[in-house]
Design an enzyme around this catalytic site. Sequence first.
Site, PDB file in Angstrom:
ATOM      1  N   GLY A  14      -2.867  71.494  38.195  1.00 34.87           N
ATOM      2  CA  GLY A  14      -1.653  71.403  36.273  1.00 34.87           C
ATOM      3  C   GLY A  14      -2.580  70.450  35.663  1.00 34.87           C
ATOM      4  N   GLY A  15      -3.945  69.645  36.065  1.00 33.30           N
ATOM      5  CA  GLY A  15      -3.750  68.832  35.208  1.00 33.30           C
ATOM      6  C   GLY A  15      -4.480  69.251  34.205  1.00 33.30           C
ATOM      7  N   ILE A  19       0.917  68.473  29.859  1.00 35.73           N
ATOM      8  CA  ILE A  19       1.217  67.421  30.600  1.00 35.73           C
ATOM      9  C   ILE A  19       0.323  66.562  32.070  1.00 35.73           C
ATOM     10  N   LEU A  46      -7.523  77.161  34.814  1.00 32.69           N
ATOM     11  CA  LEU A  46      -7.823  77.457  33.761  1.00 32.69           C
ATOM     12  C   LEU A  46      -6.589  78.549  33.025  1.00 32.69           C
ATOM     13  N   THR A 136      12.592  69.901  35.633  1.00 32.69           N
ATOM     14  CA  THR A 136      13.029  69.930  34.700  1.00 32.69           C
ATOM     15  C   THR A 136      14.159  70.332  34.885  1.00 32.69           C
ATOM     16  N   ASP A 137      14.930  69.481  33.647  1.00 30.48           N
ATOM     17  CA  ASP A 137      16.178  69.499  33.289  1.00 30.48           C
ATOM     18  C   ASP A 137      16.898  70.930  33.114  1.00 30.48           C
ATOM     19  N   GLU A 138      15.978  71.939  33.142  1.00 30.31           N
ATOM     20  CA  GLU A 138      16.518  73.271  32.270  1.00 30.31           C
ATOM     21  C   GLU A 138      17.351  73.819  34.014  1.00 30.31           C
ATOM     22  N   TYR A 161      11.818  80.907  34.147  1.00 31.09           N
ATOM     23  CA  TYR A 161      11.471  79.752  34.447  1.00 31.09           C
ATOM     24  C   TYR A 161      11.824  78.987  34.918  1.00 31.09           C
ATOM     25  N   LYS A 165      12.221  77.262  39.093  1.00 30.96           N
ATOM     26  CA  LYS A 165      11.760  75.868  38.921  1.00 30.96           C
ATOM     27  C   LYS A 165      12.759  75.635  39.767  1.00 30.96           C
ATOM     28  N   ASN A 190      12.429  67.233  27.376  1.00 33.14           N
ATOM     29  CA  ASN A 190      11.445  68.001  26.926  1.00 33.14           C
ATOM     30  C   ASN A 190      11.058  66.860  26.658  1.00 33.14           C
ATOM     31  N   ASN A 191       9.114  67.523  26.757  1.00 25.03           N
ATOM     32  CA  ASN A 191       7.795  66.460  26.504  1.00 25.03           C
ATOM     33  C   ASN A 191       7.416  66.623  25.399  1.00 25.03           C
ATOM     34  N   PRO A 216       9.441  80.367  12.721  1.00 23.77           N
ATOM     35  CA  PRO A 216      10.589  80.689  13.424  1.00 23.77           C
ATOM     36  C   PRO A 216      11.289  80.061  14.041  1.00 23.77           C
ATOM     37  N   HIS A 289      19.578  81.642  25.119  1.00 22.91           N
ATOM     38  CA  HIS A 289      18.575  80.033  25.047  1.00 22.91           C
ATOM     39  C   HIS A 289      20.293  79.089  25.297  1.00 22.91           C
TER      40      HIS A 289
HETATM   41  P1  NAD Z   1       1.440  73.813  30.297  1.00 21.31           P
HETATM   42  O1  NAD Z   1       1.729  75.692  30.775  1.00 21.31           O
HETATM   43  O2  NAD Z   1       0.958  72.821  28.977  1.00 21.31           O
HETATM   44  O3  NAD Z   1      -0.037  73.521  31.756  1.00 21.31           O
HETATM   45  C1  NAD Z   1       0.556  73.589  33.336  1.00 21.31           C
HETATM   46  C2  NAD Z   1      -0.761  73.861  34.056  1.00 21.31           C
HETATM   47  O4  NAD Z   1      -1.135  74.551  34.876  1.00 21.31           O
HETATM   48  C3  NAD Z   1      -2.361  75.148  33.162  1.00 21.31           C
HETATM   49  O5  NAD Z   1      -3.233  74.199  32.881  1.00 21.31           O
HETATM   50  C4  NAD Z   1      -2.837  76.263  33.364  1.00 21.31           C
HETATM   51  O6  NAD Z   1      -4.157  76.593  34.023  1.00 21.31           O
HETATM   52  C5  NAD Z   1      -2.038  75.850  35.239  1.00 21.31           C
HETATM   53  N1  NAD Z   1      -1.189  76.429  36.177  1.00 21.31           N
HETATM   54  C6  NAD Z   1      -0.827  77.835  35.843  1.00 21.31           C
HETATM   55  N2  NAD Z   1      -0.670  78.612  36.834  1.00 21.31           N
HETATM   56  C7  NAD Z   1      -1.320  77.860  37.594  1.00 21.31           C
HETATM   57  C8  NAD Z   1      -2.518  78.378  39.249  1.00 21.31           C
HETATM   58  N3  NAD Z   1      -1.661  79.216  40.285  1.00 21.31           N
HETATM   59  N4  NAD Z   1      -2.696  77.205  39.749  1.00 21.31           N
HETATM   60  C9  NAD Z   1      -3.625  76.645  39.058  1.00 21.31           C
HETATM   61  N5  NAD Z   1      -2.964  75.755  38.218  1.00 21.31           N
HETATM   62  C10 NAD Z   1      -2.047  76.659  37.766  1.00 21.31           C
HETATM   63  O7  NAD Z   1       3.094  72.487  31.415  1.00 21.31           O
HETATM   64  P2  NAD Z   1       2.957  71.822  30.762  1.00 21.31           P
HETATM   65  O8  NAD Z   1       3.710  71.433  30.086  1.00 21.31           O
HETATM   66  O9  NAD Z   1       1.551  70.567  30.781  1.00 21.31           O
HETATM   67  O10 NAD Z   1       4.059  71.444  31.795  1.00 21.31           O
HETATM   68  C11 NAD Z   1       3.744  70.954  33.251  1.00 21.31           C
HETATM   69  C12 NAD Z   1       4.951  71.078  34.287  1.00 21.31           C
HETATM   70  O11 NAD Z   1       6.215  69.713  33.399  1.00 21.31           O
HETATM   71  C13 NAD Z   1       5.380  72.294  34.736  1.00 21.31           C
HETATM   72  O12 NAD Z   1       5.216  72.390  36.331  1.00 21.31           O
HETATM   73  C14 NAD Z   1       6.562  72.645  33.934  1.00 21.31           C
HETATM   74  O13 NAD Z   1       7.670  72.833  34.466  1.00 21.31           O
HETATM   75  C15 NAD Z   1       7.028  70.676  33.901  1.00 21.31           C
HETATM   76  N6  NAD Z   1       7.984  70.347  32.764  1.00 21.31           N
HETATM   77  C16 NAD Z   1       7.411  70.598  31.437  1.00 21.31           C
HETATM   78  C17 NAD Z   1       7.514  69.782  30.528  1.00 21.31           C
HETATM   79  C18 NAD Z   1       8.129  70.188  28.947  1.00 21.31           C
HETATM   80  O14 NAD Z   1       8.425  69.783  28.147  1.00 21.31           O
HETATM   81  N7  NAD Z   1       6.153  70.736  28.626  1.00 21.31           N
HETATM   82  C19 NAD Z   1       9.332  69.873  30.819  1.00 21.31           C
HETATM   83  C20 NAD Z   1       9.581  68.784  31.990  1.00 21.31           C
HETATM   84  C21 NAD Z   1       8.303  69.432  33.118  1.00 21.31           C
HETATM   85  O1  TDX Z   2       8.915  79.155  17.622  1.00 19.20           O
HETATM   86  C1  TDX Z   2      10.337  78.870  18.210  1.00 19.20           C
HETATM   87  N1  TDX Z   2      11.266  78.965  17.563  1.00 19.20           N
HETATM   88  C2  TDX Z   2      13.095  77.655  18.184  1.00 19.20           C
HETATM   89  O2  TDX Z   2      13.539  77.603  17.371  1.00 19.20           O
HETATM   90  C3  TDX Z   2       9.989  77.876  19.775  1.00 19.20           C
HETATM   91  C4  TDX Z   2       8.418  78.397  20.605  1.00 19.20           C
HETATM   92  C5  TDX Z   2      11.164  77.181  19.890  1.00 19.20           C
HETATM   93  N2  TDX Z   2      12.096  76.963  19.591  1.00 19.20           N
HETATM   94  C6  TDX Z   2      13.243  76.858  19.752  1.00 19.20           C
HETATM   95  C7  TDX Z   2      13.874  77.027  21.510  1.00 19.20           C
HETATM   96  C8  TDX Z   2      13.592  75.505  21.888  1.00 19.20           C
HETATM   97  O3  TDX Z   2      15.521  75.634  21.236  1.00 19.20           O
HETATM   98  O4  TDX Z   2      12.606  74.993  20.327  1.00 19.20           O
HETATM   99  C9  TDX Z   2      13.591  75.101  21.582  1.00 19.20           C
HETATM  100  C10 TDX Z   2      13.004  74.069  21.986  1.00 19.20           C
HETATM  101  O5  TDX Z   2      11.586  75.117  22.567  1.00 19.20           O
HETATM  102  P1  TDX Z   2      10.483  75.413  23.424  1.00 19.20           P
HETATM  103  O6  TDX Z   2       9.155  74.322  22.540  1.00 19.20           O
HETATM  104  O7  TDX Z   2      10.005  76.394  24.195  1.00 19.20           O
HETATM  105  O8  TDX Z   2      10.929  74.683  25.284  1.00 19.20           O
HETATM  106  P2  TDX Z   2      12.065  74.692  25.706  1.00 19.20           P
HETATM  107  O9  TDX Z   2      12.468  76.167  26.082  1.00 19.20           O
HETATM  108  O10 TDX Z   2      13.322  73.819  25.226  1.00 19.20           O
HETATM  109  O11 TDX Z   2      11.700  73.762  27.247  1.00 19.20           O
HETATM  110  C11 TDX Z   2      10.422  73.488  27.459  1.00 19.20           C
HETATM  111  O12 TDX Z   2      11.371  72.039  27.653  1.00 19.20           O
HETATM  112  C12 TDX Z   2      11.653  71.910  29.261  1.00 19.20           C
HETATM  113  C13 TDX Z   2       9.262  73.489  28.250  1.00 19.20           C
HETATM  114  O13 TDX Z   2       8.470  74.513  27.742  1.00 19.20           O
HETATM  115  C14 TDX Z   2       9.576  73.620  30.116  1.00 19.20           C
HETATM  116  O14 TDX Z   2       8.264  73.940  30.543  1.00 19.20           O
HETATM  117  C15 TDX Z   2       9.856  72.446  30.008  1.00 19.20           C
HETATM  118  O15 TDX Z   2      10.851  72.598  31.497  1.00 19.20           O
END
Ligand code: NAD
Ligand code: TDX
Length: 355
Positions: A14-15, A19, A46, A136-138, A161, A165, A190-191, A216, A289
């Site tokens: 997932g590079g 993240i 991809l 994830t903390d979720e 989701y 996880k 959340n990152n 929204p 939610h």
């Molecule tokens: P992202 O959706 O931006 O990236 C996911 C990547 O995985 C993409 O590049 C996608 O092409 C690849 N991928 C998806 N399915 C695949 C498969 N079957 N084989 C190979 N590659 C595949 O996600 P992100 O936000 O970068 O999150 C990365 C990781 O961190 C996830 O495991 C997520 O659960 C975890 N995480 C995310 C957050 C956040 O806030 N975004 C917070 C905590 C943990």
């Molecule tokens: O359009 C929007 N309106 C809105 O109010 C979207 C996209 C989100 N939201 C709210 C929902 C959540 O309370 O904002 C908050 C953040 O939403 P997301 O960005 O979708 O993140 P969240 O659902 O908290 O999950 C994220 O953090 C933990 C990542 O998507 C996950 O991959 C990670 O594990």
Amino acid sequence: MSKQKNVKKILVTGGAGFIGSNFTRWMLSSDCPSNNKYEIVVLDALTYAGNLGNLKGLESTNSFEFVKGDIRDEVLINNLLKAGEISAIVHFAAESHVDRSIVDPLSFVRTNVEGTQVLLHAARMNKLEKFIHISTDEVYGSLGPTGSFVETTPLDPSSAYSASKAASDLLALAAYRTHGQHVCVTRCTNNYGPYQFPEKLIPLFINNALNDKPLPLYGNGKNIRSWLYVDDHSDAILRVLENGRAGEVYNIGGSSSAEIENKDVTVKILKELGKPSTLIRHVEDRLGHDLRYSVDYTKIKQELGWEPKVSFDDGIKKTIAWYLANNDWSKSVLSGEYLNFYDLNYSARLKKAAN
Ligand code: NAD
Ligand code: TDX
């Protein structure tokens, strides 16, 4: 790429996502205290969320290689690992967007559960030293108005989701208990930062505001997320990779001042961009939610000396500046498949909000 002496080669799944690409860049940059110790092979399918543009500039680096492929492809994974050069997997690849998991849960089970098991098995059969599972903390579900998640908080996921996880976390921990495989699980909040796909709150709202489109905000906007700048997450993962104990879970969280209601995040974004609050639309809430996340990161602080360094105010300014400077990137990812999802998720909500 040929492996150098005293350098470890790691596979980052997932590079090409948000993240994973930030982690890869950070690991190979001078910001990383171990930047000369690693070579990175990125494996990514991809999907709509993965983008080679996120890794632009690294192609010419000797310590970087990209392989396109699916984490569920056992033959491909075994071919990558069997040469014995790769010593660890840092596993980010996942379907990651909660709203998508509400409409298409099966793809989350396929990638997040099945994909993780394929990797765990291949890592063990090929005798890899370590497997770092990025979660994830979720998985802990939602908090009420008080308290924080610790590593022993029971799993109580709310969406397909987070349920997928949670299942993958349990498979990773089971591999440790059954086989003694060196597995660590990280659970981060959340990152935000550069290269985040504009389906998530912060990049979506920055992009919409820049284009004078409505923002929204789900429900009353009072849901709370704990925000962590993505480089702080990379720093935590490196510490777990180098010194984390096998079979352990490490929570990774933002500071208490980074626990913010969505409506306040929205106002900060609009203020920074000089856009009016009339762009905010309160729309129908997300199903299931989660109200609030807050992560207690005492364990990683005490064991591995990690804590967040970037304040939310500094991080959001850096992030907004990046999106302003990288409009072409946003344009390139906001295409076909994404627009279909945007239409499905938001059009009816925005129409209702307008009436
Ligand atoms: P992202 O959706 O931006 O990236 C996911 C990547 O995985 C993409 O590049 C996608 O092409 C690849 N991928 C998806 N399915 C695949 C498969 N079957 N084989 C190979 N590659 C595949 O996600 P992100 O936000 O970068 O999150 C990365 C990781 O961190 C996830 O495991 C997520 O659960 C975890 N995480 C995310 C957050 C956040 O806030 N975004 C917070 C905590 C943990
Ligand atoms: O359009 C929007 N309106 C809105 O109010 C979207 C996209 C989100 N939201 C709210 C929902 C959540 O309370 O904002 C908050 C953040 O939403 P997301 O960005 O979708 O993140 P969240 O659902 O908290 O999950 C994220 O953090 C933990 C990542 O998507 C996950 O991959 C990670 O594990």
